[in-house]
Scaffold this active site. Structure first.
Site, PDB file in Angstrom:
ATOM      1  N   TYR A  70      -3.530  -4.600   0.723  1.00 30.29           N
ATOM      2  CA  TYR A  70      -2.461  -3.546   0.783  1.00 30.29           C
ATOM      3  C   TYR A  70      -2.841  -2.309   0.161  1.00 30.29           C
ATOM      4  O   TYR A  70      -2.904  -2.138  -1.133  1.00 30.29           O
ATOM      5  CB  TYR A  70      -1.248  -4.230  -0.104  1.00 30.29           C
ATOM      6  CG  TYR A  70       0.022  -3.385  -0.086  1.00 30.29           C
ATOM      7  CD1 TYR A  70       0.039  -2.301   0.564  1.00 30.29           C
ATOM      8  CD2 TYR A  70       1.187  -4.210  -0.656  1.00 30.29           C
ATOM      9  CE1 TYR A  70       1.314  -1.550   0.335  1.00 30.29           C
ATOM     10  CE2 TYR A  70       2.257  -3.376  -1.013  1.00 30.29           C
ATOM     11  CZ  TYR A  70       2.424  -2.064  -0.508  1.00 30.29           C
ATOM     12  OH  TYR A  70       3.535  -1.403  -0.491  1.00 30.29           O
ATOM     13  N   LYS A  87      -2.945  -3.360   5.287  1.00 25.34           N
ATOM     14  CA  LYS A  87      -1.605  -2.928   5.548  1.00 25.34           C
ATOM     15  C   LYS A  87      -2.031  -1.611   4.757  1.00 25.34           C
ATOM     16  O   LYS A  87      -2.188  -1.513   3.443  1.00 25.34           O
ATOM     17  CB  LYS A  87      -0.642  -3.784   4.417  1.00 25.34           C
ATOM     18  CG  LYS A  87       0.386  -3.015   4.078  1.00 25.34           C
ATOM     19  CD  LYS A  87       1.419  -4.045   3.509  1.00 25.34           C
ATOM     20  CE  LYS A  87       2.548  -3.554   2.619  1.00 25.34           C
ATOM     21  NZ  LYS A  87       3.030  -1.876   3.235  1.00 25.34           N
TER      22      LYS A  87
HETATM   23  C1  LIG Z   1       6.038   3.877  -0.522  1.00 26.16           C
HETATM   24  C2  LIG Z   1       6.825   2.981   0.176  1.00 26.16           C
HETATM   25  O1  LIG Z   1       7.804   2.325  -0.379  1.00 26.16           O
HETATM   26  N1  LIG Z   1       6.494   2.631   1.470  1.00 26.16           N
HETATM   27  C3  LIG Z   1       7.171   1.934   2.525  1.00 26.16           C
HETATM   28  C4  LIG Z   1       7.573   2.732   3.556  1.00 26.16           C
HETATM   29  O2  LIG Z   1       8.319   1.741   4.288  1.00 26.16           O
HETATM   30  C5  LIG Z   1       8.626   3.730   3.430  1.00 26.16           C
HETATM   31  O3  LIG Z   1       9.639   3.348   2.576  1.00 26.16           O
HETATM   32  C6  LIG Z   1       9.008   4.394   4.669  1.00 26.16           C
HETATM   33  O4  LIG Z   1       7.931   5.169   5.191  1.00 26.16           O
HETATM   34  C7  LIG Z   1       9.884   5.849   4.357  1.00 26.16           C
HETATM   35  O5  LIG Z   1       9.216   6.717   3.563  1.00 26.16           O
HETATM   36  C8  LIG Z   1       6.403   0.792   2.742  1.00 26.16           C
HETATM   37  O6  LIG Z   1       5.110   1.159   3.008  1.00 26.16           O
HETATM   38  C9  LIG Z   1       6.348  -0.271   1.656  1.00 26.16           C
HETATM   39  C10 LIG Z   1       6.173  -1.537   1.797  1.00 26.16           C
HETATM   40  O7  LIG Z   1       5.808  -2.103   2.821  1.00 26.16           O
HETATM   41  C11 LIG Z   1       6.489  -2.710   0.662  1.00 26.16           C
HETATM   42  O8  LIG Z   1       7.447  -2.671   0.271  1.00 26.16           O
HETATM   43  O9  LIG Z   1       5.468  -3.294   0.214  1.00 26.16           O
END
Ligand SMILES: CC(=O)N[C@@H]([C@@H](O)[C@H](O)[C@H](O)CO)[C@@H](O)CC(=O)C(=O)O
Length: 320
Positions: free
Chosen positions: A143, A173
């Protein structure tokens, strides 16, 4: 136990950890949450105890219980349940990895330790290898989220020869906006059957062009259906339609980002859209304000992202 050969693809919801108003984990709504993802959003893969799930803010025993509940409730409903087992302590990470294997999870993922940090690729690989070895039958995902871990080792560099060190390595990821790094991960590993899971929801279409095989993100909890439409359009090579969907999703994310967007706000939006109470986040995060939620709701309505709004006629921004 799940077969390690089953490739993780398509959308993967980074699950929220529901909490009660007094900050305890609300296990009672997880069954309902599984049904909502599958039936209303068409999302059948989940990523548990990650960033969105506040995994690093939970105790180890809470993380075990949350993982167990998702695996139990997801049985015969979900395709894959991947558990994030990253921790600052190698021992804790190994304990969680072993536990994930025992409960029948489909994979584990690990972030780079972010307090005492690995500064070279080899040191990071050694850490990941020790964790992966605690669950030798489970697919392992790295990740990559440098903005939060502060570990800037390029994913492309890390992937070079990784399966020699970590035989269970199955994919990446990638939660970063560096599409050069992401593209090179794909390009240099074409002979492998790795899963390339993109983690920046507002840029997913660009990553699909670069060869992403799936996506893990917070917005797939409530925009899974819309994003699946984008994936279908991309699959059919209807790039103009796919772009329409991506722009539409961007309009929402751009709007909430300007208001201040993170895990707390994701909890508020998911509560609003699904009707399932996600509760407040745990300290140090603060609950989203009422003003945020009202503004987000208005935007969701204007984009026709709330199925019950019935505002279609007046709705200028709605996507195709
Ligand atoms: C920094 C962050 O929280 N990034 C999110 C994104 O889904 C993000 O919320 C989205 O792209 C909106 O900016 C995900 O990459 C996080 C994720 O997959 C997780 O919760 O592990």
């Amino acid at each position: 136990m799940a077969s390690p050969q089953k490739k993780l693809q398509g959308l993967v919801a980074a699950t929220i950890t529901p909490m009660t108003e007094n900050g305890e984990i609300n296990f009672s709504v997880i069954g309902q949450y599984v049904d909502y993802l599958v039936k209303e959003q068409g999302v059948k893969n989940i990523f548990v105890n990650g960033t969105t799930g506040e995994g690093l803010s939970l105790s180890i025993s809470e993380r075990r219980l949350v993982a167990e509940e998702w695996v139990t409730r997801g049985k015969n409903k979900l395709d894959q349940v991947v558990i994030h087992v990253g921790a600052l302590s190698l021992k804790e990470s190994q304990e969680l990895a072993q536990h994930a294997a025992e409960i029948g999870a489909d994979g584990i993922a690990v972030i780079a330790p972010f307090f005492l940090k690995p500064w070279t690729k080899d040191v990071l690989i050694n850490f990941l290898k020790e964790v992966a070895a605690a669950a030798p039958a489970l697919p392992f995902y790295y990740y990559h989220i440098p903005a939060l871990t502060g570990v800037k080792i390029r994913a492309e560099e890390l992937l070079n020869g990784i399966q020699d060190k970590i035989p269970t390595f199955q994919g990446l990821k990638f939660s970063d906006t560096d599409l050069l790094d992401f593209g090179q991960c794909v390009d240099q590993n074409r002979q492998q059957q790795f899963a390339f899971l993109f983690g920046v929801d507002e840029q997913l279409l660009s990553a699909l062009v670069m060869g992403a095989t799936g996506a893990v993100g917070s917005t797939y909890n409530y925009l899974g259906k819309k994003t699946n439409q984008m994936l279908e359009a991309f699959e059919r090579k209807d790039f103009s339609l796919a772009l329409n969907y991506q722009f539409c999703i961007q309009r929402f994310i751009n709007f909430v980002v300007k208001l201040g967007f993170g895990v707390s706000q994701t909890k508020a939006i998911m509560t609003l859209v699904s009707g399932i109470p996600m509760g407040p986040p745990r300290l140090p995060l603060q609950k989203a304000s009422r003003e945020f939620t009202e503004n987000a709701e208005a935007k969701l309505k204007s984009l026709d992202f709330l199925s019950f709004t019935g505002l279609k006629d007046g709705n200028l921004e709605a996507c195709s």
